[in-house]
Write a protein that holds these residues in place. Structure first.
Motif, PDB file in Angstrom:
ATOM      1  N   UNK A 186       0.853  -1.191   0.000  1.00 26.48           N
ATOM      2  CA  UNK A 186       0.000   0.000   0.000  1.00 26.48           C
ATOM      3  C   UNK A 186       0.886   1.237   0.000  1.00 26.48           C
ATOM      4  N   UNK A 187       0.417   2.279  -0.648  1.00 23.35           N
ATOM      5  CA  UNK A 187       1.133   3.557  -0.722  1.00 23.35           C
ATOM      6  C   UNK A 187       0.349   4.602   0.052  1.00 23.35           C
ATOM      7  N   UNK A 188       1.029   5.286   0.984  1.00 25.24           N
ATOM      8  CA  UNK A 188       0.413   6.356   1.776  1.00 25.24           C
ATOM      9  C   UNK A 188       1.048   7.677   1.350  1.00 25.24           C
ATOM     10  N   UNK A 189       0.248   8.571   0.792  1.00 20.75           N
ATOM     11  CA  UNK A 189       0.772   9.857   0.314  1.00 20.75           C
ATOM     12  C   UNK A 189       0.133  11.016   1.066  1.00 20.75           C
ATOM     13  N   UNK A 190       0.971  11.925   1.527  1.00 19.99           N
ATOM     14  CA  UNK A 190       0.478  13.135   2.181  1.00 19.99           C
ATOM     15  C   UNK A 190      -0.156  14.024   1.128  1.00 19.99           C
ATOM     16  N   UNK A 191      -1.408  14.430   1.366  1.00 20.65           N
ATOM     17  CA  UNK A 191      -2.092  15.308   0.420  1.00 20.65           C
ATOM     18  C   UNK A 191      -1.475  16.706   0.442  1.00 20.65           C
ATOM     19  N   UNK A 192      -1.434  17.322  -0.736  1.00 23.18           N
ATOM     20  CA  UNK A 192      -0.859  18.677  -0.886  1.00 23.18           C
ATOM     21  C   UNK A 192       0.555  18.723  -0.300  1.00 23.18           C
ATOM     22  N   UNK A 193       1.332  17.680  -0.585  1.00 23.62           N
ATOM     23  CA  UNK A 193       2.654  17.569   0.039  1.00 23.62           C
ATOM     24  C   UNK A 193       3.576  18.719  -0.350  1.00 23.62           C
ATOM     25  N   UNK A 194       3.453  19.228  -1.579  1.00 29.69           N
ATOM     26  CA  UNK A 194       4.326  20.335  -1.998  1.00 29.69           C
ATOM     27  C   UNK A 194       4.099  21.557  -1.125  1.00 29.69           C
ATOM     28  N   UNK A 195       2.833  21.884  -0.869  1.00 32.07           N
ATOM     29  CA  UNK A 195       2.525  23.050  -0.023  1.00 32.07           C
ATOM     30  C   UNK A 195       2.907  22.815   1.426  1.00 32.07           C
ATOM     31  N   UNK A 196       2.748  21.585   1.897  1.00 23.43           N
ATOM     32  CA  UNK A 196       3.003  21.304   3.308  1.00 23.43           C
ATOM     33  C   UNK A 196       4.495  21.158   3.609  1.00 23.43           C
ATOM     34  N   UNK A 197       5.212  20.469   2.723  1.00 18.60           N
ATOM     35  CA  UNK A 197       6.603  20.118   3.024  1.00 18.60           C
ATOM     36  C   UNK A 197       7.612  21.172   2.575  1.00 18.60           C
ATOM     37  N   UNK A 198       7.353  21.842   1.456  1.00 20.53           N
ATOM     38  CA  UNK A 198       8.339  22.797   0.925  1.00 20.53           C
ATOM     39  C   UNK A 198       8.733  23.883   1.922  1.00 20.53           C
TER      40      UNK A 198
END
Length: 537
Positions: A186-198
């Motif tokens: 299974x793959x778990x991806x953080x939504x809107x990762x670019x906005x959250x992580x950058x």
């Protein structure tokens, strides 16, 4: 100090070696002496010497047998033989037992010194090698989590290679994954990762990744066997072993718990894609690919979902494409300033895009960009495209390429086109008075908050520079001056009522700092709030 054990059946030799050699200059101390091999072996087991200097021929147990026993029990001990000339061939054959050297009787102390220097250097070299191995083992243990992660990444990408090598790696890394077993990825991806992580500092990113992995692992451990690792920034892979059919039934519930727990504890939304069942470890890449593809359908289904490829409807093999007619109609509606019909057109186009469900994220972003460029071209045509609009346009395009769903792209375009329609209306009708009235109404409703010109401009869909210029031209005062005037008028009214404390009034009219409020009030009225209240009571 290195410890030396002496074994010789001749008392004079034992005494001479013990008492008449300056062992300390080699960093050696005599820890014991023995008159036969049996006694020497017992002392060696008790004292753990670094060097054993032994005669070849002794009663009970000779030096050759003693060296064999020592080699089996004390791996690092260095053995030196003492022998007469008659035993030289015997001694040479004994050296094959990994003894360091031999010394002939009668003893020559100069020769003994050379041999001992060589023995000490050998011991030191052994120590250096052991130290190096200890450091390497320590580094290996410290690197074990990273090595596990790297191995698991290899496992989902190429299946891990040959069975024998795979088993060896699994044992080394202490990973329990039988080659013959049922698995699922299974793959778990953080939504809107670019906005959250950058925007995050690197340390915060690492802490977030650590927290996500631990939460996911805890949820898995309470349900079944499995491992979690970070595949890339914002994406985590769960490799699960399905030990029974009951484990299959628990999957969806377990991932629901995982999604809720991550949201509750870390305040993040995640999309989870579940792959196909793998019957052996070698099929894990196919399961990972299916899970990744399922997670990609967030583009059309939305964020914060649990998605399996089996649950998705088959889609057409063709791909939606914008036509020149679509772009011309969009430009025409915008030019008329008809936001309602423009919104209906955009909603319809994105509904078609979502219906096909075979376009990539980049394709959808580029489709939205085509529409955005149509609006931009229209503003150039109408001579409304200035530096301020260029900056806003750049912000919109940057936001567009960070979005992950077609719904978010559609909403961004609708906001963009609404701004264009408002700008066209303002230019065409020259409703300066309407803009001023909108500003005053907004200030009248929000003067008590931390009000900024950007807030006001955003509310009426105009640039802050344009709003400030227009307001000044129409009223003769700046927006900030008008906001201050409204606040002071409200404060004067409240000062007339003694039930309000000064700090209550300050907060009520938008100033968190009562001292600053008093300063502004005096500048406006010529009196401090206390003086004003005292004078007019």
């Amino acid at each position: 100090m290195y410890k030396l054990l002496i074994a010789d059946d001749e008392s004079l030799t034992r005494k001479g070696l013990r008492d008449y050699v300056n062992w300390s200059r080699f960093g050696i101390t005599v820890c014991g002496v023995a008159d036969d091999g049996t006694t020497a072996l017992q002392l060696a087991e008790e004292l753990k010497p670094d060097i054993v200097l032994t005669d070849v021929k002794m009663p009970t147990m000779d030096g050759i047998r003693l060296s064999m026993e020592l080699r089996a029990r004390l791996k690092h001990v260095k053995i030196l033989f003492i022998s007469g000339h008659n035993d030289i061939e015997y001694v040479k054959s004994a050296l094959q037992l990994n003894a360091v050297d031999y010394i002939l009787k009668p003893l020559n102390f100069a020769e003994l010194d050379k041999v001992m220097e060589r023995v000490v250097e050998l011991i030191r070299e052994d120590e250096r090698q052991r130290d190096m191995m200890d450091r390497m083992n320590t580094k290996l243990l410290q690197s074990m989590p990273l090595l596990k992660e790297k191995f698991l990444m290899t496992l989902i990408r190429d299946g891990g290679g040959e069975a024998a090598a795979l088993d060896e790696k699994l044992k080394l890394l202490d990973i329990t994954l039988p080659a013959e077993g049922r698995y699922i990825v299974a793959v778990v991806r953080i939504d809107d990762s670019a906005d959250k992580l950058s925007p995050m500092p690197e340390r915060e990113k690492q802490l977030l990744a650590f927290a996500v992995i631990n939460i996911c692992q805890e949820v898995i451990d309470s349900n079944m066997e499995g491992y979690v690792f970070e595949n890339r920034s914002g994406e985590y892979v769960c490799l699960l072993r399905l030990a029974s059919s009951e484990a299959d039934d628990r999957l969806y519930g377990m991932f629901s718990d995982m999604k809720l727990t991550l949201g509750k504890l870390l305040k993040i939304s995640v999309t989870i894609g579940i792959g196909h069942t793998a019957e052996v470890l070698g099929e894990l890449p196919e399961s990972y690919y299916a899970a990744s593809q399922a997670a990609n359908h967030k583009l059309f289904l939305g964020k914060n979902q649990i998605i399996t490829l089996d649950s998705l409807q088959a889609h057409s093999g063709t791909t939606f494409r914008l036509t020149g007619q679509d772009l011309e109609l969009c430009a025409s509606l915008l030019k008329a300033g008809d936001h309602e019909k423009t919104a209906a057109l955009i909603s319809g186009l994105f509904a078609q895009l979502s219906e096909y469900r075979n376009a990539s994220l980049r394709y959808c972003q580029n489709t939205a960009m085509q529409l955005m460029l149509t609006g931009s071209g229209l503003l150039f045509e109408l001579k409304l495209h200035d530096d301020s609009w260029s900056a806003r346009e750049l912000d919109f395009s940057d936001r567009l390429f960070r979005l992950e769903t077609v719904d978010d792209m559609k909403r961004l375009l609708l906001d963009y086109f609404k701004l264009i329609c408002n700008l066209i209306h303002t230019k065409r009708d020259n409703h300066s008075g309407l803009v001023v009235e909108q500003v005053k109404q907004y200030v009248g409703k929000h003067f008590h908050s931390d009000l900024t010109i950007n807030d006001i401009a955003a509310h009426i869909y105009l640039t802050s520079t344009y709003v400030c210029l227009l307001f000044k031209q129409e009223t003769g005062e700046t927006i900030n001056e008008y906001v201050t005037k409204v606040r002071m008028e409200k404060a004067i009214g409240m000062l007339a009522d003694l039930k309000y404390k000064l700090y209550d009034i300050s907060s009520a009219v938008g100033y968190s700092d009562s001292s600053y409020f008093s300063k502004i009030f005096k500048k406006h009225t010529g009196l401090t709030p206390s003086e004003f209240r005292g004078k007019y009571q």
